[in-house]
Each structure stands twice: as structure tokens, then as C-alpha cells.
Motif scaffolding. Structure first.
Motif, short mmCIF file in Angstrom:
data_model
loop_
_atom_site.label_atom_id
_atom_site.label_comp_id
_atom_site.label_asym_id
_atom_site.label_seq_id
_atom_site.Cartn_x
_atom_site.Cartn_y
_atom_site.Cartn_z
N ILE A 254 0.84 -1.21 0.00
CA ILE A 254 0.00 0.00 0.00
C ILE A 254 0.87 1.25 0.00
O ILE A 254 0.62 2.20 -0.75
CB ILE A 254 -0.96 -0.01 1.21
N LEU A 255 1.92 1.25 0.82
CA LEU A 255 2.81 2.41 0.90
C LEU A 255 3.53 2.65 -0.43
O LEU A 255 3.61 3.80 -0.89
CB LEU A 255 3.83 2.21 2.03
N LEU A 256 4.03 1.60 -1.05
CA LEU A 256 4.71 1.77 -2.34
C LEU A 256 3.76 2.29 -3.42
O LEU A 256 4.14 3.12 -4.25
CB LEU A 256 5.34 0.45 -2.78
N THR A 257 2.52 1.84 -3.39
CA THR A 257 1.53 2.33 -4.34
C THR A 257 1.25 3.81 -4.11
O THR A 257 1.15 4.59 -5.07
CB THR A 257 0.22 1.51 -4.22
N ALA A 258 1.14 4.20 -2.85
CA ALA A 258 0.91 5.61 -2.52
C ALA A 258 2.09 6.48 -2.96
O ALA A 258 1.91 7.58 -3.48
CB ALA A 258 0.65 5.78 -1.03
N ILE A 259 3.31 5.98 -2.78
CA ILE A 259 4.50 6.72 -3.20
C ILE A 259 4.53 6.86 -4.72
O ILE A 259 4.81 7.94 -5.25
CB ILE A 259 5.78 6.05 -2.66
N ALA A 260 4.24 5.75 -5.41
CA ALA A 260 4.23 5.80 -6.88
C ALA A 260 3.19 6.79 -7.38
O ALA A 260 3.46 7.59 -8.29
CB ALA A 260 3.97 4.41 -7.45
N TYR A 261 2.01 6.77 -6.78
CA TYR A 261 0.97 7.71 -7.20
C TYR A 261 1.40 9.15 -6.88
O TYR A 261 1.12 10.07 -7.66
CB TYR A 261 -0.37 7.39 -6.54
N SER A 262 2.06 9.35 -5.73
CA SER A 262 2.52 10.70 -5.35
C SER A 262 3.48 11.26 -6.39
O SER A 262 3.41 12.44 -6.75
CB SER A 262 3.20 10.67 -3.99
N ILE A 263 4.38 10.43 -6.86
CA ILE A 263 5.34 10.86 -7.89
C ILE A 263 4.59 11.24 -9.17
O ILE A 263 4.86 12.29 -9.77
CB ILE A 263 6.40 9.76 -8.14
N LEU A 264 3.64 10.40 -9.56
CA LEU A 264 2.85 10.70 -10.75
C LEU A 264 2.01 11.97 -10.55
O LEU A 264 1.84 12.77 -11.48
CB LEU A 264 1.96 9.52 -11.12
N ALA A 265 1.48 12.16 -9.34
CA ALA A 265 0.68 13.34 -9.05
C ALA A 265 1.53 14.61 -9.14
O ALA A 265 1.05 15.65 -9.61
CB ALA A 265 0.04 13.22 -7.67
N LEU A 266 2.78 14.51 -8.70
CA LEU A 266 3.68 15.66 -8.83
C LEU A 266 3.99 15.97 -10.29
O LEU A 266 4.01 17.14 -10.70
CB LEU A 266 4.99 15.40 -8.07
N LEU A 267 4.26 14.94 -11.06
CA LEU A 267 4.64 15.13 -12.46
C LEU A 267 3.48 15.62 -13.32
O LEU A 267 3.67 16.48 -14.19
CB LEU A 267 5.18 13.82 -13.04
N PHE A 268 2.29 15.08 -13.10
CA PHE A 268 1.16 15.39 -13.97
C PHE A 268 0.10 16.28 -13.32
O PHE A 268 -0.98 16.45 -13.86
CB PHE A 268 0.52 14.08 -14.46
N GLU A 269 0.39 16.79 -12.13
CA GLU A 269 -0.51 17.68 -11.39
C GLU A 269 -1.88 17.03 -11.17
O GLU A 269 -2.92 17.64 -11.38
CB GLU A 269 -0.65 19.02 -12.11
N TRP A 270 -1.87 15.78 -10.73
CA TRP A 270 -3.10 15.07 -10.41
C TRP A 270 -3.54 15.44 -8.99
O TRP A 270 -2.78 16.00 -8.21
CB TRP A 270 -2.88 13.57 -10.48
N THR A 271 -4.73 15.03 -8.64
CA THR A 271 -5.26 15.27 -7.30
C THR A 271 -4.53 14.41 -6.27
O THR A 271 -4.07 13.30 -6.58
CB THR A 271 -6.78 15.01 -7.24
N TRP A 272 -4.45 14.92 -5.03
CA TRP A 272 -3.77 14.20 -3.96
C TRP A 272 -4.74 13.39 -3.10
O TRP A 272 -4.32 12.73 -2.15
CB TRP A 272 -3.00 15.19 -3.08
N ILE A 273 -6.01 13.40 -3.43
CA ILE A 273 -7.00 12.69 -2.62
C ILE A 273 -6.70 11.19 -2.51
O ILE A 273 -6.76 10.63 -1.41
CB ILE A 273 -8.43 12.95 -3.16
N PRO A 274 -6.33 10.50 -3.60
CA PRO A 274 -6.00 9.07 -3.45
C PRO A 274 -4.83 8.81 -2.50
O PRO A 274 -4.81 7.79 -1.79
CB PRO A 274 -5.67 8.62 -4.87
#
Length: 144
Positions: free
Chosen positions: A30-50
Motif C-alpha cells: 500500500i505504501l509503495l503504491t501511494a509513493i508511486a501515485y505521489s510521484i505521478l501526481a507531482l509530475l502530472f498535477e493530479w489530485t492528492w485525494i487518493p
């Protein structure tokens, strides 16, 4: 202490440790998935809600993984005789199950990597209606 379990056998104490390690592996995923999504959210300006949802689930899951195995260990007991298998579990909803030996179709011995590391095995007793599980026994005791 629940006196209804005093005369029954218990799972091996290492069950708690094995279950917690398994939970840590799940929480790490779960933590690795959250980190991976965080990196993608930073790069593509996605929402941080997930990310916040995943971190909340991680905190809750970590708490459950620490508390539940010890609770299950304390509340589960079994007794095997020539005529029947008796299982007891539960705290609020007490479950007493008696399985006549004549109703048992087969018994499965299951050993995942963590159970093998600690010399344990999970027993699955299969009847026509359901499968009953004895969580963790020493391998020599499980084979008997």
C-alpha cells in the motif's frame, strides 16, 4: 481469560508473528503504491485525494495488523478426539463448532513461505458444507 478455552489446544504462539509479518508486507505494498501515485501526481498535477485515502487506509491497516493476530490467538482453541473435531472462537459472537469425524471429507496441510520459515502449517478440514481452519501448528503436530 475465557474459561471455555482452558481445556483446548491453541495455535502455535508464532502465529502472531507470522500474521504480523504478512500484514507488514501488505502495508508495504500500500505504501509503495501511494509513493508511486505521489510521484505521478507531482509530475502530472493530479489530485492528492487518493494519496490521503491510501495513507488513512495504511494507518488503519497497520493498527489492525498489530491488534487482530494477538486477539485471534487468544480467542481460538480446538480439540481433536476419536469421534469429533471441536473448534471454539469469538469474543462477542461465540462460535462453537463440532465436526463429527465421519463428516470430514479430507484434510489439507498448507505451508506458505512465512509458515515454512517458522516450521508451522495451516490445517484445513473440509466437509461437504464448509472448510474449517486451524491457523498454525508445528509441522510435526500438524502431520499427526
Amino acid at each position: 481469560m475465557d474459561h471455555r478455552l482452558d481445556a483446548m489446544q491453541r495455535c502455535h504462539p508464532h502465529y502472531v508473528k507470522v500474521s504480523r509479518i504478512s500484514g507488514i508486507i501488505t502495508d508495504g505494498t500500500i505504501l509503495l503504491t501511494a509513493i508511486a501515485y505521489s510521484i505521478l501526481a507531482l509530475l502530472f498535477e493530479w489530485t492528492w485525494i487518493p494519496v490521503w485515502i491510501a495513507l488513512g487506509l495504511l494507518a488503519f491497516s497497520t493498527w489492525l495488523n498489530w491488534m487482530i493476530p494477538a486477539f485471534i490467538y487468544r480467542q481460538f482453541g480446538f480439540k481433536i478426539s476419536e469421534e469429533e473435531l471441536e473448534l471454539r472462537s469469538g469474543w462477542i459472537w461465540l462460535r462453537d463448532t463440532i465436526v463429527p469425524m465421519t463428516r470430514i471429507q479430507h484434510v489439507e496441510l498448507e505451508r506458505g513461505p512465512l509458515l515454512r520459515k517458522y516450521g508451522l502449517a495451516k490445517i484445513k478440514v473440509v466437509t461437504a458444507a464448509t472448510t474449517h481452519v486451524i491457523l498454525a501448528l508445528e509441522l510435526e503436530e500438524a502431520r499427526i
